[in-house]
Scaffold this active site. Structure first.
Site, PDB file in Angstrom:
ATOM      1  N   CYS A  69       0.795  -1.357  -0.044  1.00  0.00           N
ATOM      2  CA  CYS A  69      -0.168  -0.199   0.023  1.00  0.00           C
ATOM      3  C   CYS A  69       0.861   1.146  -0.042  1.00  0.00           C
ATOM      4  O   CYS A  69       1.801   1.225   0.877  1.00  0.00           O
ATOM      5  CB  CYS A  69      -1.077  -0.180   1.486  1.00  0.00           C
ATOM      6  SG  CYS A  69      -2.062   1.440   1.222  1.00  0.00           S
ATOM      7  N   CYS A  73       0.030   5.167   6.870  1.00  0.00           N
ATOM      8  CA  CYS A  73      -0.671   5.031   8.089  1.00  0.00           C
ATOM      9  C   CYS A  73       0.360   4.353   9.181  1.00  0.00           C
ATOM     10  O   CYS A  73       0.993   3.177   8.992  1.00  0.00           O
ATOM     11  CB  CYS A  73      -1.807   4.196   7.966  1.00  0.00           C
ATOM     12  SG  CYS A  73      -2.814   4.556   6.612  1.00  0.00           S
ATOM     13  N   CYS A  76      -0.063   0.533  10.176  1.00  0.00           N
ATOM     14  CA  CYS A  76      -0.464  -0.364   9.166  1.00  0.00           C
ATOM     15  C   CYS A  76       0.817  -1.001   8.764  1.00  0.00           C
ATOM     16  O   CYS A  76       1.726  -0.452   8.113  1.00  0.00           O
ATOM     17  CB  CYS A  76      -1.141   0.210   8.006  1.00  0.00           C
ATOM     18  SG  CYS A  76      -1.550  -1.111   7.011  1.00  0.00           S
ATOM     19  N   CYS A 113     -16.680  -9.294   4.626  1.00  0.00           N
ATOM     20  CA  CYS A 113     -16.063  -7.778   4.351  1.00  0.00           C
ATOM     21  C   CYS A 113     -14.815  -8.091   3.762  1.00  0.00           C
ATOM     22  O   CYS A 113     -13.929  -8.924   3.990  1.00  0.00           O
ATOM     23  CB  CYS A 113     -15.747  -7.140   5.654  1.00  0.00           C
ATOM     24  SG  CYS A 113     -17.292  -7.160   6.921  1.00  0.00           S
ATOM     25  N   CYS A 144     -19.523  -6.209   2.390  1.00  0.00           N
ATOM     26  CA  CYS A 144     -18.925  -4.917   2.728  1.00  0.00           C
ATOM     27  C   CYS A 144     -17.628  -4.813   2.297  1.00  0.00           C
ATOM     28  O   CYS A 144     -17.002  -5.980   1.928  1.00  0.00           O
ATOM     29  CB  CYS A 144     -18.854  -4.779   4.318  1.00  0.00           C
ATOM     30  SG  CYS A 144     -17.945  -3.403   5.019  1.00  0.00           S
ATOM     31  N   CYS A 204     -19.986   2.044   6.931  1.00  0.00           N
ATOM     32  CA  CYS A 204     -19.241   1.299   8.064  1.00  0.00           C
ATOM     33  C   CYS A 204     -17.908   2.335   8.392  1.00  0.00           C
ATOM     34  O   CYS A 204     -17.180   2.425   7.718  1.00  0.00           O
ATOM     35  CB  CYS A 204     -18.531  -0.019   7.865  1.00  0.00           C
ATOM     36  SG  CYS A 204     -17.697  -0.982   9.177  1.00  0.00           S
ATOM     37  N   ARG A 276     -18.999  -2.103  16.693  1.00  0.00           N
ATOM     38  CA  ARG A 276     -18.040  -3.438  16.579  1.00  0.00           C
ATOM     39  C   ARG A 276     -17.048  -3.422  17.387  1.00  0.00           C
ATOM     40  O   ARG A 276     -16.158  -2.257  17.355  1.00  0.00           O
ATOM     41  CB  ARG A 276     -17.896  -3.523  15.249  1.00  0.00           C
ATOM     42  CG  ARG A 276     -17.110  -4.953  14.548  1.00  0.00           C
ATOM     43  CD  ARG A 276     -16.849  -5.247  13.494  1.00  0.00           C
ATOM     44  NE  ARG A 276     -18.369  -5.383  12.798  1.00  0.00           N
ATOM     45  CZ  ARG A 276     -18.458  -4.527  11.623  1.00  0.00           C
ATOM     46  NH1 ARG A 276     -17.659  -4.011  10.928  1.00  0.00           N
ATOM     47  NH2 ARG A 276     -19.658  -4.786  10.938  1.00  0.00           N
TER      48      ARG A 276
END
Length: 329
Positions: A69, A73, A76, A113, A144, A204, A276
């Site tokens: 990616c 972040c 991550c 998801c 999702c 979400c 959640r």
């Protein structure tokens, strides 16, 4: 003494959502500062106005494209900016995804998801994911996706394919965001959420606690979420999973009571949303998870992995749910 065995009814008629209220950060901080037992009690009361507290929504999350990616972040392990054990992998095939969805459904998950390590999907990527969405939907599951920032028209394509929810977390408070991520702006997140809403998809959206954040930061996150119009239908609250090689691998642990407080305030400010209990649950003692459910959590990720980090296995979750006499929605 009565020997009636009439079933207990938990859910009460829903009262209007306080949508007219704009939650200030100070409002949220005041709730977070309530005595712990009082806060949990209030949240449990509100939960029962809108939901059966014996029911939990089960979702399964898989990574259809792992690693590589371009975002940075700080939490991550899939970022190309960090030296972590996660290696880039090609996108899963449609058949592999459908097989995983069938297994998830057999294990009791109602929502499937799909996540991909992109800044946002290219049109060529989207073509294959649209097939995945369509075929998972055909299994009778809610769908999702979390594919990053969306371009104009992509949310509509996902909706047409059968997508129900789009996940796009705000991560943290606006004034904390630049400490965690430098490759995108907070407004980029809000822009994608606007595209998702305009396409008629459910949202979400939640965040992460434990990012060296303060109670003020957590209040800022909850205020942002609660003031979305309407609030997200699902609100994942994650406890940071610290991964070697990420900038936040040495982040300070927050006290477990602060995590429960965050769950409770999410419930109080977003009473009709599913809250959640998400990442970090494998490290949580059973009693802590039980308090989260009491405080208003009514959804979990179900399965042994969340994208690249661990999650309690299905058997462990079944045992816990039996102990707490919780059942799937």
């Amino acid at each position: 003494m009565s020997t009636s065995s009439s079933p207990i009814t938990f859910a009460r008629p829903a009262t209007p959502h306080p949508a007219a209220k704009t939650w200030s950060v100070a409002d949220i901080e005041a709730l977070l500062s309530l005595p712990f037992m009082e806060l949990v009690f209030r949240a449990a009361e509100v939960h029962r106005q809108f939901f059966d507290p014996t029911k939990v929504q089960l979702s399964t999350l898989i990574s259809i494209k792992t690693g590589g990616c371009p975002e940075d972040c700080g939490y991550c392990p899939q970022s190309v900016h960090h030296d972590t054990p996660v290696e880039e992998q090609p996108m899963m095939t449609v058949d592999e995804v459908i097989a995983a969805a069938r297994t998830a459904k057999a294990n009791g998950a109602g929502r499937f998801c799909m996540g991909a390590a992109w800044r946002g999907p290219k049109d060529a990527d989207l073509e294959q994911t649209l097939r995945m969405v369509s075929e998972v939907k055909a299994l009778g599951m809610e769908t999702c996706a979390t594919f990053g920032l969306l371009k104009d028209g992509q949310a509509e394509q996902l909706k047409e394919a059968g997508l129900d929810f789009y996940n796009h977390n705000l991560d943290t408070a606006p004034d904390k965001y630049a400490d965690i991520i430098q490759t995108r702006e907070y407004e980029d997140r809000l822009d994608t959420l606007g595209k998702v809403r305009s396409a008629g998809l459910s949202v979400c959206c939640g965040g992460i606690v434990g990012l060296n954040d303060t109670r003020h930061d957590r209040a800022g996150l909850i205020a942002q979420l609660a003031n979305l119009t309407p609030p997200p239908e699902s609100v994942p609250i994650n406890n940071l999973v610290k991964v070697t090689g990420t900038p936040l691998e040495g982040a300070d642990n927050i006290d477990w009571t602060e995590f429960v407080r965050t769950i409770a305030v999410a419930r109080l400010t977003m009473p009709q949303s599913y809250v959640r209990l998400s990442a970090g649950r494998r490290e949580m003692p059973e009693a802590m998870q039980a308090l989260c459910f009491l405080a208003g959590a009514n959804s979990i990720f179900y399965g042994d992995k969340l994208l690249t980090t661990g999650n309690p296995d299905v058997d462990a979750d079944r045992v816990l749910m039996e102990k707490l006499e919780l059942s799937p929605l």
